[in-house]
Write a protein that holds these residues in place. Sequence first.
Motif, PDB file in Angstrom:
ATOM      1  N   GLU A 170       5.295 -32.219 -17.623  1.00  0.00           N
ATOM      2  CA  GLU A 170       5.598 -30.828 -17.946  1.00  0.00           C
ATOM      3  C   GLU A 170       6.799 -30.337 -17.149  1.00  0.00           C
ATOM      4  OE1 GLU A 170       3.277 -26.507 -18.290  1.00  0.00           O
ATOM      5  OE2 GLU A 170       2.339 -28.185 -17.240  1.00  0.00           O
ATOM      6  N   LYS A 186      10.370 -29.018 -18.703  1.00  0.00           N
ATOM      7  CA  LYS A 186      10.832 -27.667 -18.382  1.00  0.00           C
ATOM      8  C   LYS A 186      12.192 -27.682 -17.685  1.00  0.00           C
ATOM      9  CE  LYS A 186       6.452 -25.146 -18.305  1.00  0.00           C
ATOM     10  NZ  LYS A 186       5.491 -24.356 -17.498  1.00  0.00           N
ATOM     11  N   TYR A 221      11.813 -28.893 -26.811  1.00  0.00           N
ATOM     12  CA  TYR A 221      10.716 -27.955 -27.116  1.00  0.00           C
ATOM     13  C   TYR A 221       9.671 -28.642 -27.995  1.00  0.00           C
ATOM     14  CZ  TYR A 221      14.003 -24.361 -25.497  1.00  0.00           C
ATOM     15  OH  TYR A 221      14.878 -23.603 -24.753  1.00  0.00           O
ATOM     16  N   TYR A 263       1.545 -30.625 -25.271  1.00  0.00           N
ATOM     17  CA  TYR A 263       0.566 -29.543 -25.139  1.00  0.00           C
ATOM     18  C   TYR A 263      -0.543 -29.681 -26.186  1.00  0.00           C
ATOM     19  CZ  TYR A 263       3.444 -26.754 -21.887  1.00  0.00           C
ATOM     20  OH  TYR A 263       4.139 -26.286 -20.806  1.00  0.00           O
ATOM     21  N   ARG A 314      -3.760 -27.709 -25.414  1.00  0.00           N
ATOM     22  CA  ARG A 314      -3.211 -26.428 -24.989  1.00  0.00           C
ATOM     23  C   ARG A 314      -2.501 -25.834 -26.212  1.00  0.00           C
ATOM     24  NH1 ARG A 314      -0.142 -27.653 -19.363  1.00  0.00           N
ATOM     25  NH2 ARG A 314       0.618 -25.525 -19.785  1.00  0.00           N
ATOM     26  N   ASP A 345      -2.201 -22.839 -27.700  1.00  0.00           N
ATOM     27  CA  ASP A 345      -1.337 -21.649 -27.630  1.00  0.00           C
ATOM     28  C   ASP A 345       0.028 -21.992 -27.042  1.00  0.00           C
ATOM     29  OD1 ASP A 345      -3.264 -20.042 -28.761  1.00  0.00           O
ATOM     30  OD2 ASP A 345      -4.104 -19.408 -26.831  1.00  0.00           O
ATOM     31  N   ASP A 346       0.024 -22.806 -25.985  1.00  0.00           N
ATOM     32  CA  ASP A 346       1.294 -23.216 -25.384  1.00  0.00           C
ATOM     33  C   ASP A 346       2.117 -24.047 -26.365  1.00  0.00           C
ATOM     34  OD1 ASP A 346       0.764 -21.977 -22.959  1.00  0.00           O
ATOM     35  OD2 ASP A 346      -0.255 -23.740 -22.141  1.00  0.00           O
ATOM     36  N   VAL A 393       3.860 -21.801 -28.947  1.00  0.00           N
ATOM     37  CA  VAL A 393       5.041 -21.124 -28.385  1.00  0.00           C
ATOM     38  C   VAL A 393       6.260 -22.044 -28.435  1.00  0.00           C
ATOM     39  CG1 VAL A 393       6.059 -20.200 -26.277  1.00  0.00           C
ATOM     40  CG2 VAL A 393       3.725 -19.570 -26.913  1.00  0.00           C
ATOM     41  N   GLN A 394       6.073 -23.307 -28.020  1.00  0.00           N
ATOM     42  CA  GLN A 394       7.206 -24.237 -27.973  1.00  0.00           C
ATOM     43  C   GLN A 394       7.664 -24.640 -29.367  1.00  0.00           C
ATOM     44  OE1 GLN A 394       8.737 -24.513 -25.261  1.00  0.00           O
ATOM     45  NE2 GLN A 394       7.112 -23.575 -24.012  1.00  0.00           N
TER      46      GLN A 394
END
Length: 749
Positions: A624, A628, A641, A648, A653, A655-656, A659-660
Motif C-alpha cells: 500500500e 501511494k 490507482y 483493496y 476493503r 470502499d477503498d 474510491v481508487q
Amino acid sequence: MKLRYIFTSASFKISLLLMISFSSCDKKTEYKEVEKDKGVFLSGKLIPDSHFLGDEKCKECHQDQFKKWKGSHHDKAMQIADSLTILANFNDEKFTSQGVTSRFYKKGKDFYVNTDGPDGKNHDYKIVYTFGITPLQQYIVQFPDGHYQCLRTAWDSVKNKWFDLYPDFKVVHSEWLHWSRGGLNWNNMCADCHSTNVRKNYDEKTHSYDTEFAIINVNCEACHGSGKQHVTDVETMGENYVSNGSFQMTTETGPKELVDQCARCHMRREQFSEAFNFEGTMLDHYYPQLLEERLYQADGQILDEVYVYGSFTQSKMYQNDVTCTNCHDAHSLKLKFDGNKLCAQCHVPEKYDTPKHHAHPQNTESSKCVSCHMPGRFYMGNDFRPDHSFRVPRPDLSLKYGTPNACSGCHKDKDDAWAAKNFTKLFGAVDSIHYSEKLAPGITMQPNGHVGLIELMNDSHQPEIVRASATKVLSNYNAQNFVEQYITLLNDDSALVRGASVDVLSTINTKDYNSYFLPLLEDPKRSIRVKAFFGLGAMSENEIPEVYKESYQKVKKEFFLHLKTNADFVGTRIKKGNYYIKAGNLEKGIESYESALEIDNINNQIRVNLATLYYNNKQYVKAEEAFKTVIEQEPQFGPVYYSLALMYAELNRVDDAIVQLKNATKLMPENIRVYYNLGLLYDKKQEYKNAEKIIVSGLKVDSTNEGLLYVLAYVYSKSDQKNKAKNIVQKLINLYPNNQQYRSFLNQL
C-alpha cells in the motif's frame, strides 16, 4: 560522452535500462587460456595495463598511421582538462537552461563550474577531464566514491557557445537522468568506449567505483590489441617477422568481422563480460539493441541514439561485404572522398550521379547521394548522425506508419502525400518487397502485423538484425501463441536470432522450455549462454541432467559475473530480481527490486512492480505504501490507482477499492476493465443503481463488450429489472451465438 544505454519518458519518467558494445577475432593471444573440453568457454582474464605500450611506441614503426590518428576523434576521445585541451570559454561565463544557471570560471590553472548538484543546490565543481572535440566538447567532474559525472551543459565547438544537451527535457536533481546521477555517469555510460583497457570495478555494496584504464584515450591498442606481444615478436623475428595472430583489426580481417569489431563502440548494447579483453567475438562480450519501438522507427530507421551498427547491418552494403573502412579511413576516421566520389567507388557515376537518377540540380546539396539515402538526426543537441541503413526513400510507408522519409524531410513545405505522389511520378511504383513493409506493421501493432514478422524471422535471406528484431517484436502479440516458432529458432544459425528467441521464451514463467534451453548452455557465444541460464531460472541445480552439469556450473559463473559487472544499472538489478522470482525465491526478488530503487528512487515502474511483489508476499502494508508513493509522485498515472484498487478489493476493503477505481475512470476513461471491476464492486455492496450507471458509462466506450454486457444483465436480474436483463442477454446471444451459457441465463430469467 555518448549514452549507450536506454532511457525513455512515458506517462511518468521511467528509466528503462539496457546496457549495451563488440569484441574481436577468434585468434589466440597470450591472454587466452581457453578451456578445451567444450570449446566455447573463454578464460575471461583481464589484460594487465603493462601490456599496453602506448601510441608513441607504435609510432616508431607506424609513422604514417600515427600521423593520421593524431588529432582524430579517437585521439581526443578523453583528455586531462587543462588550458590546452579545454576549448570552452571559462572566463566567468554564465549559461541558463531549464531554470538552472551555471557559471564557468577559472581558479589559478584549474577550471571550475558552479551548477546544481544532486541535492538541487549549486556547488563548485572542478573540471578534471574533457570529452571529444567537435561538434561539441563535454566536461567531467569528480564525485565521491569514484564517481565521475559528465556535465549536461556542453560547449558547441563549431558555434563557440555553451548549450544544453537536452534543452527541451526537464530533469530535476532527484532523477536518475540528472547529470550528477546515473544518466550521465562516466564510469558506466562512457568509459568503456572512450579509453583503452577499461575496468569499471564497481562495488554494489558501497555503490562505489575504482575504475581503471591503461590509456586515457582510444589509442592504437584499443583497436589492435595490446602491443607487448607484437613488439616482442617483431624484436625477436626481425626481418623474418610473420604475424602470429596476436594483432587485431588487420588487413586480413574479414569485412563483417571488422564491422563487429568496430561495433564494440558504435552500437547500443548490453554487456556480458567483465571487461573487453579481445577474446572470442562480439557476442561473447555484448549483445546489440534490436530494432524496437522508441529506439528505431517502425521501418528500422534510427530514432533514439542507437549509433551505427543497428542501421548498417540492415543495409545491402553490409550484406554484400562493404565494411567500415571502405568509406572511412581507419586511422583518421575521415571519409576517404568528398561528396558523391565516395559512393562512386562502387556505384557508376554515369548512372547514378545524374539528374536523371536523383532528380535534382547537379552539384547541389540535394544531388548528394547521402541526402536521399542517408538522412539523419541530431543527437546531443548539435551532433548530426546519418542513418547507415542506406535505404531508398519510402514516402508511401510514411503515409501508413508515420515513419520519416528523405523527400518530405528535405522539402519542409510539403507533406508525405506530396512526397509519395511525386516519388511514384519520378521512379514508378515500388516493384519489390522491402523487409520494412513486414516489420513496420508488426512494430506498430497492426491487426495482422504478426504475419509479416513470422515471415521475416524465418527468412534466412533477411539481415540477421531484422530477423532477430522480428522475433522479439512478435512477442507483443502474445508469445504463447507462437511457442513452436520460438522453439525452432533456438537452433537457428544466427546467434542474434537464438538470443532473441531465448529472451522471449524466458519471459514465460514456466519450466516447459527448460529442455530446449539446456543445450544453449554450450552455445558458442557467451551472451546466448547467459541468456539461456536466465531462462533456466525456474530449474533447480538438482534437476539439471548430468550431461549438462559441468556446463551449467560454468555458465552460472558467467551469469552472476554479468550481474555483478552491471549491478550499477537499474535494469540489471531488476534482471537479478526476476531471476530469483523465477527460481521461487520471492524474498530475494523483492530485495533486488528494493536495491534498484536505491539507485533510482523515483522510478515508479519499478515501484509498481515492487508493490505487486509485496502483495504476493503478503506484505500488504508495504504494498500500500509503495502504491501511494507512486500516486504522490505521479498523480496522473492511472494504472497505479487501478492496481491499488484491485489489491483493496482482494483484501475486502471494498470502499477503498471503489474510491481508487473512480479515480482510475477519470484518468483512464478508455480502459474497460476499470468499469467492469467498479461495477462488480457496486454490485457487491448491492448499490445497483451505481453499478448500472458505471457499466452503462463503459458501454459508451465499447457498446458490444461481452464482459460489461454480462455484468449489466446480472445487475438487472438482481435488482428486479427482468425485462432489461432479458434484453441484454438477448443481445449477448445475438453477438455470441455459440455461448450456451447465455441461453441458459435467458431461460432462468
